[in-house]
Design an enzyme around this catalytic site. Structure first.
Site, PDB file in Angstrom:
ATOM      1  N   LYS A 161       0.844  -1.196   0.000  1.00 41.56           N
ATOM      2  CA  LYS A 161       0.000   0.000   0.000  1.00 41.56           C
ATOM      3  C   LYS A 161       0.882   1.250   0.000  1.00 41.56           C
ATOM      4  CE  LYS A 161      -3.499   2.409   2.662  1.00 41.56           C
ATOM      5  NZ  LYS A 161      -4.456   2.421   3.751  1.00 41.56           N
ATOM      6  N   GLU A 220      10.475  -4.719   4.507  1.00 40.41           N
ATOM      7  CA  GLU A 220      10.546  -6.108   4.053  1.00 40.41           C
ATOM      8  C   GLU A 220      10.290  -6.190   2.549  1.00 40.41           C
ATOM      9  OE1 GLU A 220       8.915  -4.980   6.666  1.00 40.41           O
ATOM     10  OE2 GLU A 220       8.948  -6.399   8.336  1.00 40.41           O
ATOM     11  N   GLY A 264      -4.859  -1.893   4.921  1.00 38.31           N
ATOM     12  CA  GLY A 264      -4.074  -3.041   4.458  1.00 38.31           C
ATOM     13  C   GLY A 264      -4.770  -4.364   4.724  1.00 38.31           C
ATOM     14  N   ARG A 265      -5.299  -4.523   5.941  1.00 41.95           N
ATOM     15  CA  ARG A 265      -5.905  -5.813   6.312  1.00 41.95           C
ATOM     16  C   ARG A 265      -7.320  -5.967   5.755  1.00 41.95           C
ATOM     17  NH1 ARG A 265      -4.758  -2.408  10.314  1.00 41.95           N
ATOM     18  NH2 ARG A 265      -6.425  -1.570  11.619  1.00 41.95           N
ATOM     19  N   GLU A 316      -4.828  -6.586  14.709  1.00 39.63           N
ATOM     20  CA  GLU A 316      -4.341  -5.267  14.313  1.00 39.63           C
ATOM     21  C   GLU A 316      -5.494  -4.255  14.377  1.00 39.63           C
ATOM     22  OE1 GLU A 316      -2.548  -4.162  10.285  1.00 39.63           O
ATOM     23  OE2 GLU A 316      -0.718  -4.605  11.391  1.00 39.63           O
ATOM     24  N   HIS A 374      -5.211 -33.348  18.004  1.00 43.69           N
ATOM     25  CA  HIS A 374      -4.129 -34.179  18.533  1.00 43.69           C
ATOM     26  C   HIS A 374      -3.006 -33.320  19.097  1.00 43.69           C
ATOM     27  CE1 HIS A 374      -6.054 -37.730  16.863  1.00 43.69           C
ATOM     28  NE2 HIS A 374      -6.444 -36.889  15.921  1.00 43.69           N
ATOM     29  N   LYS A 433       9.403  -0.615  14.168  1.00 47.20           N
ATOM     30  CA  LYS A 433      10.010  -0.329  12.852  1.00 47.20           C
ATOM     31  C   LYS A 433      11.090   0.730  12.995  1.00 47.20           C
ATOM     32  CE  LYS A 433       5.754  -0.972  10.133  1.00 47.20           C
ATOM     33  NZ  LYS A 433       4.773  -0.334   9.264  1.00 47.20           N
TER      34      LYS A 433
HETATM   35  O1  F6P Z   1       3.188  -2.797   9.731  1.00 44.56           O
HETATM   36  C1  F6P Z   1       1.839  -3.050   9.618  1.00 44.56           C
HETATM   37  C2  F6P Z   1       1.356  -2.754   8.240  1.00 44.56           C
HETATM   38  O2  F6P Z   1       1.287  -1.396   8.033  1.00 44.56           O
HETATM   39  C3  F6P Z   1       0.014  -3.417   7.991  1.00 44.56           C
HETATM   40  O3  F6P Z   1      -1.047  -2.683   8.456  1.00 44.56           O
HETATM   41  C4  F6P Z   1       0.050  -3.579   6.513  1.00 44.56           C
HETATM   42  O4  F6P Z   1      -0.895  -4.510   6.077  1.00 44.56           O
HETATM   43  C5  F6P Z   1       1.472  -4.046   6.316  1.00 44.56           C
HETATM   44  O5  F6P Z   1       2.213  -3.297   7.258  1.00 44.56           O
HETATM   45  C6  F6P Z   1       2.037  -3.860   4.943  1.00 44.56           C
HETATM   46  O6  F6P Z   1       2.005  -2.526   4.552  1.00 44.56           O
HETATM   47  P1  F6P Z   1       2.208  -2.105   3.046  1.00 44.56           P
HETATM   48  O7  F6P Z   1       1.112  -2.706   2.243  1.00 44.56           O
HETATM   49  O8  F6P Z   1       2.170  -0.605   3.031  1.00 44.56           O
HETATM   50  O9  F6P Z   1       3.547  -2.616   2.595  1.00 44.56           O
END
Ligand code: F6P
Length: 539
Positions: free
Chosen positions: A207, A213, A267-268, A353, A384, A504
């Site tokens: 987003k 990452e 995002g979620r 979240e 199990h 972060k």
């Molecule tokens: O760190 C949490 C977050 O902001 C989530 O809310 C989001 O889904 C995820 O990181 C990834 O964010 P982006 O789509 O901006 O890379």
């Protein structure tokens, strides 16, 4: 200032009502009311919810619904569907319901009908998907694309991965999807180990297009592709999904191959936006469209059904009942479907979240507990492993069992075993096994205490006919709106996530220390960890 939630009259009524539950058993409730299963069940969008095995009676429901009304659930729901800026701390609408509105519907936020834009992106996604499937879009060497790797994390990963697995029987022939989320280089190495760059397409999904990452893995992917195929291959092997055009450009990607979405999509809550591009490529345009229709059907149900028969409202209220009045700290999500293996992980982000908040919308500390800890694994595996604790441990763990009447595997007899187990587990949790029953069976007295099942352990059973794209969409929207219902009652902002920021920022500072001689002041524990790592990391 409004009355704090924990001192409001309906909250107090619920606390008092809770006391009347001491000594009440589900066995007794079922004996007293032969219609209980019928009275405490509801159905919508192909999902049947049996909530009769909960520690509730008509008065409990009446009070919970009174609470929902007192917290203006209906007005706040209307505000969400009207595109108002209900995400107050970020000054944004939470308008994911517009993502699945059919063409021609009008859904405005900030005075603009967004449905045409939504469908423009969906059409772009569909055209791209078809061009990959029919081989019009090929890799730089002319080979058709067979492998799609989604690079993204959190909401830009969990939904697409969950859906790819959930819709396994609906996959487009010859298409394979992989997911790279973790910044751990082992993920990238593992996912790409047996791939041929010439037939691989990367979707960089973010987003913000700033997430550490994702940007790191995208650079790695770029290196992996260009080392094999040359710089010019980037245009044929990378597309972007983002709200941030400038950052996509800055990354050196062609914005003509960018699929956009909007800041009003959290995002979620984004698996049905362009973030679902990998899903569409994986299962095809028609199945993706059917999934959107399932989401939309549940949106309509949530918007229009009376609260008493409204599935998301009922599920939200039940979750809140145990969270706030029975001290339950967790909720188990137990899909009896191998294909829903990643559904609990998806719901963890959606719920934790969204509702893991300690202050209300006005910035005051909340006066009651908020979001529960969500966890779970598919049945029968979990039986199990951790079910022992659910049956005989000291904690109350409300469970959501999710199952389907029709198998999607040719091994139909195994499906019967699977569903028998689901139904049996809910039965065992609710009714247990009493000491007298054990004695009547001749169980040795010394073993009786160990073999007693106390019962009275609550669960919902959600039954669908088949795990198809429509049902999956309805199921996800059901939980989205259940999360919303809980958040509104607690008076928190379910659409921000400030709690992820501090880690972060600190990680960035530590990265600088690992890569240079820069040093920042740290507590003794952090400093010692850093020192040990630096000494032992090897060259
Ligand atoms: O760190 C949490 C977050 O902001 C989530 O809310 C989001 O889904 C995820 O990181 C990834 O964010 P982006 O789509 O901006 O890379």
């Amino acid at each position: 200032m409004s009355t704090p939630l924990n001192t409001s009259s309906v909250w107090r009524d619920l606390q008092q009502h809770r006391q009347s539950w001491e000594g009440v058993t589900l066995r007794q409730l079922f004996q007293d009311d032969p219609q209980r299963a019928r009275n405490f069940s509801a159905e919508a969008c192909g999902l049947y919810l049996d909530y009769s095995k909960h520690l509730i009676n008509p008065e409990t429901l009446r009070l919970l619904i009174t609470l929902a009304r007192a917290r203006h659930l209906e007005e706040r729901r209307a505000a969400m569907f009207a595109g108002e800026r209900i995400n107050r701390t970020e000054g944004r609408a939470a308008f994911h319901v517009a993502l699945r509105a059919p063409k021609g519907h009008v859904m405005r936020t900030a005075g603009v009908d967004v449905v045409p834009e939504v469908h423009k992106v969906l059409d772009h996604m569909a055209a791209f998907t078809r061009s990959i499937h029919d081989g019009t879009w090929r890799g730089a060497t002319g080979q058709p694309i067979r492998k799609i790797i989604n690079i993204g994390i959190g909401g830009s990963y969990l939904g697409p991965e969950m859906a790819w697995k959930a819709l396994r029987p609906y996959r487009h022939p010859g298409m394979e999807l992989g997911f790279v989320a973790n910044v751990d280089g082992a993920t990238f190495t593992d996912v790409t180990a047996h791939l041929d760059p010439a037939e691989t397409l990367f979707i960089v999904s973010s987003k913000t297009f700033t997430t550490l990452e994702t940007m790191t893995n995208a650079q790695q992917a770029r290196y992996w592709v260009t080392s094999a195929l040359g710089e010019a291959a980037v245009a044929r092997h990378f597309v972007a999904v983002s709200t941030n055009v400038e950052a996509v450009k800055a990354f050196g990607m062609d914005t003509g191959h960018m699929f956009g979405f909007w800041d009003w999509v959290g995002g979620r809550y984004s698996m049905d936006s362009a973030i679902g591009l990998s899903t569409m490529l994986g299962v095809g345009v028609e199945h993706f469209t059917a999934m959107l229709a399932g989401f939309h059907a549940m949106d309509n149900h949530f918007q229009t059904a009376p609260l008493e028969q409204n599935l998301p409202v009922l599920m939200g209220l039940l979750a809140l009942w145990y969270n706030n009045f029975w001290d339950a700290q967790t909720q188990a999500i137990l899909p009896y479907a191998h294909d829903l293996a990643r559904f609990p992980a998806y719901l963890q982000q959606l719920q934790m979240e969204s509702n893991g908040k300690g202050v209300d919308e006005d910035g005051h500390p909340v006066t009651v507990d908020t979001g529960a800890i969500i966890w779970g694994e598919p049945g029968t595996d979990g039986q199990h492993s951790f079910y022992q604790l659910i049956h005989q441990g000291t904690r109350l763990i409300p469970c959501d069992f999710i199952g389907f009447c029709q198998p999607l595997s040719p091994l139909a007899e195994q499906h019967e075993l699977l569903m028998a187990n689901l139904i049996a587990q809910a039965e065992a949790l609710a009714f247990g096994k009493a000491a007298e029953e054990l004695r009547a069976e001749g169980v040795a007295e010394a073993l009786v205490p160990f073999r007693v099942f106390p019962g009275n352990r609550p669960s919902s059973v959600l039954l669908g006919d088949r795990l198809d794209p429509h049902t999956l969409g309805a199921l996800v929207a059901l939980y989205e709106h259940s999360v919303f219902t809980q958040g509104i009652i607690w008076g928190i902002d379910s659409f921000d996530q400030w709690g992820v920021e501090l880690g972060k920022v600190l990680a960035q500072r530590i990265v600088a220390e690992l890569r240079s001689t820069a040093r920042h002041p740290h507590d003794a524990s952090t400093a010692a960890l850093l020192q040990r790592y630096l000494q032992r990391r090897g060259s």
